[in-house]
Write an enzyme that holds these catalytic residues in place. Structure first.
Site, mmCIF file in Angstrom:
data_model
loop_
_atom_site.group_PDB
_atom_site.id
_atom_site.type_symbol
_atom_site.label_atom_id
_atom_site.label_comp_id
_atom_site.label_asym_id
_atom_site.label_seq_id
_atom_site.Cartn_x
_atom_site.Cartn_y
_atom_site.Cartn_z
ATOM 1 N N HIS A 95 29.621 -31.390 39.462
ATOM 2 C CA HIS A 95 29.484 -32.791 39.550
ATOM 3 C C HIS A 95 29.775 -33.325 40.743
ATOM 4 C CE1 HIS A 95 29.138 -36.477 36.700
ATOM 5 N NE2 HIS A 95 28.860 -36.855 37.733
ATOM 6 N N TYR A 128 31.022 -38.258 31.209
ATOM 7 C CA TYR A 128 30.608 -39.344 30.518
ATOM 8 C C TYR A 128 31.020 -39.297 28.717
ATOM 9 C CZ TYR A 128 26.629 -38.781 33.853
ATOM 10 O OH TYR A 128 25.934 -38.823 35.007
#
Length: 259
Positions: A99, A41
């Site tokens: 992730h 991010y």
């Protein structure tokens, strides 16, 4: 510090795209106690700054981040986790996710590296994200430490029931991301009809429907103060069993974030 299972608030804050620490500080002021970020991010420092500026004690907040797929070799797991902690300004994170199980992911190599971090107190729990049921079974066969949480896309247009069943079977929370279907909730007649009956929004109905499911928590993303409040207030919306069943039977074909 190793935990078997985490007790997560029903509604946390997904932070993808948030670039203002003030949003994090405001969310904490309103009552959010679960902050979810990720290395990819690019905003771990923003989340850390907002947390440090808040008067809410660090011990009251669950902070989660994720190791991206290109950094899942053991040495990279340790290196990038240290970098994440530095950006966050923290000594440990409560939850560290794999992730996605792609690219450098090798369960026999990656998962023991996470377990080492857990045993050292660098992370409080090992999470996985975007795993299939088969991949989850492999995790259980490799890890001595139970999965702390599994984060998946989950909304009325994409309902991974088999993953919720696995979470319930093993006693860990399923963390629903993109719970508002990326703004598409307003286009679904069933959600609009139910929202009108309750004098609320289709987005609130999405959240209330998820929160009515045993074992599910959710992390809607928002940057506006009004939406931050509204997402928390959705916890107070009670849907009838018939309304929940109507949403359960919506056509489930729109995975917004496939691999």
């Amino acid at each position: 510090m190793t935990r078997t299972h985490l007790s997560l608030p029903p509604v946390g804050l997904g932070t993808m795209g948030i670039d203002n620490p003030g949003v994090i500080e405001t969310a904490l002021e309103y009552g959010y106690r679960h902050l979810d970020t990720a290395q990819i991010y690019g905003n771990e420092a923003v989340v850390g700054d907002g947390l440090s500026q808040s008067s809410v004690p660090r011990a009251d907040v669950t902070v989660a981040t994720k190791v991206w797929a290109d950094s899942l070799a053991p040495d990279d797991v340790h290196r990038t986790t240290a970098e994440s902690l530095d950006r966050l300004g923290l000594e440990f994170v409560d939850l560290l996710y794999v992730h996605r199980p792609i690219e450098a992911y090798d369960p026999e190599e990656t998962l023991p590296a996470f377990e080492t971090l857990c045993d050292a107190g660098t992370i409080g729990g090992i999470g996985v994200s975007n795993f299939s049921r088969e991949e989850l079974e492999t995790v259980h066969s490799v890890l001595d430490t139970p999965i702390a949480a599994h984060q998946v896309e989950y909304h009325p247009l994409f309902q991974p029931d088999e993953l919720l069943a696995h979470a319930r079977e093993h006693g860990y929370p399923l963390v629903a991301y993109s719970p508002l279907a990326n703004g598409q909730a307003r286009q679904v007649d069933a959600l609009v009809d139910i929202a009108e009956d309750h004098e609320t929004t289709a987005e609130a109905v999405c959240l209330a429907w998820l929160l009515a499911k045993d074992g599910v928590v959710t992390i809607p993303k928002s940057s506006s103060a009004d939406h931050l409040r509204a997402n928390l207030e959705a916890q107070d919306l009670e849907l009838s069993p018939a309304e929940c069943e109507r949403i359960d039977t919506i056509d489930r074909t729109k995975e917004l974030f496939p691999e």
